[in-house]
Design an enzyme around this catalytic site. Structure first.
Site, mmCIF file in Angstrom:
data_model
loop_
_atom_site.group_PDB
_atom_site.id
_atom_site.type_symbol
_atom_site.label_atom_id
_atom_site.label_comp_id
_atom_site.label_asym_id
_atom_site.label_seq_id
_atom_site.Cartn_x
_atom_site.Cartn_y
_atom_site.Cartn_z
ATOM 1 N N GLY A 36 13.864 -0.182 20.114
ATOM 2 C CA GLY A 36 13.115 0.037 18.874
ATOM 3 C C GLY A 36 13.878 0.742 17.770
ATOM 4 N N ARG A 94 0.607 12.480 0.477
ATOM 5 C CA ARG A 94 -0.725 13.092 0.390
ATOM 6 C C ARG A 94 -0.761 14.463 1.053
ATOM 7 N NH1 ARG A 94 -4.459 8.298 2.427
ATOM 8 N NH2 ARG A 94 -2.522 7.753 3.491
ATOM 9 N N LYS A 190 -16.885 12.565 -5.000
ATOM 10 C CA LYS A 190 -16.762 12.500 -3.549
ATOM 11 C C LYS A 190 -16.295 13.843 -3.004
ATOM 12 C CE LYS A 190 -11.914 11.232 -2.761
ATOM 13 N NZ LYS A 190 -10.971 10.293 -2.140
ATOM 14 N N ARG A 192 -14.418 15.403 0.698
ATOM 15 C CA ARG A 192 -13.759 15.058 1.955
ATOM 16 C C ARG A 192 -13.714 16.278 2.873
ATOM 17 N NH1 ARG A 192 -9.945 11.072 3.197
ATOM 18 N NH2 ARG A 192 -9.677 10.610 0.977
ATOM 19 N N ASP A 217 -8.119 2.707 -7.907
ATOM 20 C CA ASP A 217 -7.663 3.908 -7.200
ATOM 21 C C ASP A 217 -6.163 3.796 -7.001
ATOM 22 O OD1 ASP A 217 -7.863 6.371 -6.017
ATOM 23 O OD2 ASP A 217 -9.243 5.755 -4.439
ATOM 24 N N GLY A 224 -12.363 3.923 2.953
ATOM 25 C CA GLY A 224 -13.643 4.628 2.973
ATOM 26 C C GLY A 224 -14.171 4.987 1.599
ATOM 27 N N THR A 225 -13.291 5.446 0.720
ATOM 28 C CA THR A 225 -13.710 5.834 -0.630
ATOM 29 C C THR A 225 -14.233 4.634 -1.407
ATOM 30 O OG1 THR A 225 -12.055 7.610 -0.674
ATOM 31 C CG2 THR A 225 -12.946 6.898 -2.783
#
Length: 295
Positions: A36, A94, A190, A192, A217, A224-225
Site C-alpha cells: 500500500g 477544518r 445551525k 454542531r 457551501d 448533513g448540513t
C-alpha cells in the site's frame, strides 16, 4: 518555464492548467507497492525551473498528503529552484484550532510538514478557515472559487433564484453568488455538537414556492448540513433545489442522502475530482500562480 507536476489526485485539473497556461507537464512515475505504500519519481530533470506541484488531498487523506510531500521532495531532487505547492483541497483544514483539551492541532501539523519538506509557497482553494494560513511561514494563499460557481450558475438561466447558505458563517458567500445571479440571499442557523458532530438546523420560514433554491457551501462532507437545509426548504414547495459546493467530499453516502432529502442536482468544482465536478478552478489557480511567480 514553470513545470507542472501532476499529483495522482489532480490529473484532470493539472491538464486544464496546462491547456490554459501553456506550461509543460512533467512525466511522473507513480505506483503503489503491494503493502500500500506509494512510490513517486519525476522522470526528467527540472534544473533551475519552478516546479508547480498540483495535488489535492481528499480521502484517503493520509495517502494523498504523503503523495504531496513525495512530489515536493522529488521536485527538489530533480533540481527545481523552487516549488509552489498547489493543494486545491487541504486535508485537516477544518481542525484549525484546539476545541477540546489535549487534542492534536492537525492543520498546523500539515502546514509544518509542507514547509519542512521544502515548499517555497503554498496555494489552496477556499480554505475552511483563514487561521490555517497563519500556520505557514512561507507565502500562503487561499483563492476564492465562489465567483466560478456563480459564473457557472448564471449560464443556467435561473429566474428569481434564492441563494441559501445552510449556516450564518457562509452567508457572505451566498450574498456574493446572489449578486452575480441577480437573486436573493438567505441563511439558516445551525449548531454542531463538538463531541458527537451532530448538526441541528433551526426551522425558518422562507419564500421559496415555485422558485429555484441554490444551497451553497464550501464543503459537502457527510451532507448533513445540506440535508437539513433541503428538508426545511422542501416544505415550501420550491421549483427545484440545487446544492453547490467548492469541495465535494461526499462521505457516508452523502449524495444519496442529498437526493433523498429533495436535492435535484449537486454541483462542485474540480478541487476534488468527482462526477459532480462541472466547475473548474484552473483559471483562478493560474492567476494566483502567476502572482506568486511575479512577486
Amino acid at each position: 518555464m514553470p513545470v507542472l507536476i501532476p499529483g495522482p489526485a489532480s490529473s484532470s485539473l493539472t491538464q486544464r492548467l496546462a491547456e490554459l497556461s501553456g506550461f509543460m507537464k512533467a512525466k511522473i512515475n507513480y505506483k503503489v507497492f503491494p503493502d500500500g505504500e506509494s512510490y513517486i519519481r519525476i522522470e526528467e530533470p527540472l534544473k533551475g525551473e519552478t516546479a508547480i506541484v498540483i495535488q489535492s488531498c481528499p480521502p484517503p487523506q493520509d495517502k494523498r498528503v504523503m503523495e504531496l510531500l513525495q512530489l515536493i521532495d522529488a521536485s527538489l531532487r530533480a533540481g527545481a529552484s523552487k516549488v509552489i505547492a498547489v493543494v486545491p483541497y487541504l486535508a485537516y483544514s477544518r481542525q484549525d484550532k484546539v476545541f477540546l483539551d489535549y487534542e492534536a492541532l492537525s492543520s498546523k501539523i500539515i502546514a509544518n510538514a509542507i514547509e519542512a519538506i521544502g515548499a517555497h509557497a503554498f496555494i489552496t482553494v477556499n480554505v475552511h478557515s483563514e487561521i490555517v494560513l497563519s500556520y505557514f511561514k512561507i507565502k500562503a494563499l487561499s483563492v476564492d472559487a465562489f465567483p466560478e460557481i456563480a459564473s457557472y450558475l448564471s449560464s443556467l438561466d435561473f429566474k428569481n433564484p434564492l441563494i441559501l447558505s445552510p449556516d450564518r458563517k457562509r452567508y457572505p458567500e451566498a450574498q456574493r453568488v446572489a449578486k452575480i445571479l441577480n437573486g436573493e440571499a438567505a441563511f439558516l442557523e445551525k449548531k454542531r455538537d463538538l463531541t458527537t458532530g451532530d448538526i441541528v438546523t433551526e426551522e425558518r420560514t422562507l419564500n421559496v414556492e415555485d422558485r429555484d433554491v441554490i444551497i451553497v457551501d464550501d464543503i459537502i462532507s457527510t451532507g448533513g448540513t445540506i440535508v437539513n437545509a433541503a428538508k426545511i426548504v422542501s416544505k415550501g414547495k420550491p421549483k427545484r433545489i440545487i446544492a453547490a459546493c467548492i469541495h465535494g467530499l461526499y462521505a457516508a453516502n452523502a449524495l444519496e442522502k442529498l437526493m433523498a432529502a429533495g436535492v435535484n442536482e449537486v454541483l462542485s468544482t474540480d478541487t476534488i475530482e468527482t462526477k459532480t465536478s462541472k466547475i473548474s478552478v484552473a483559471k483562478v489557480l493560474l492567476e494566483s500562480i502567476k502572482q506568486l511567480m511575479e512577486g
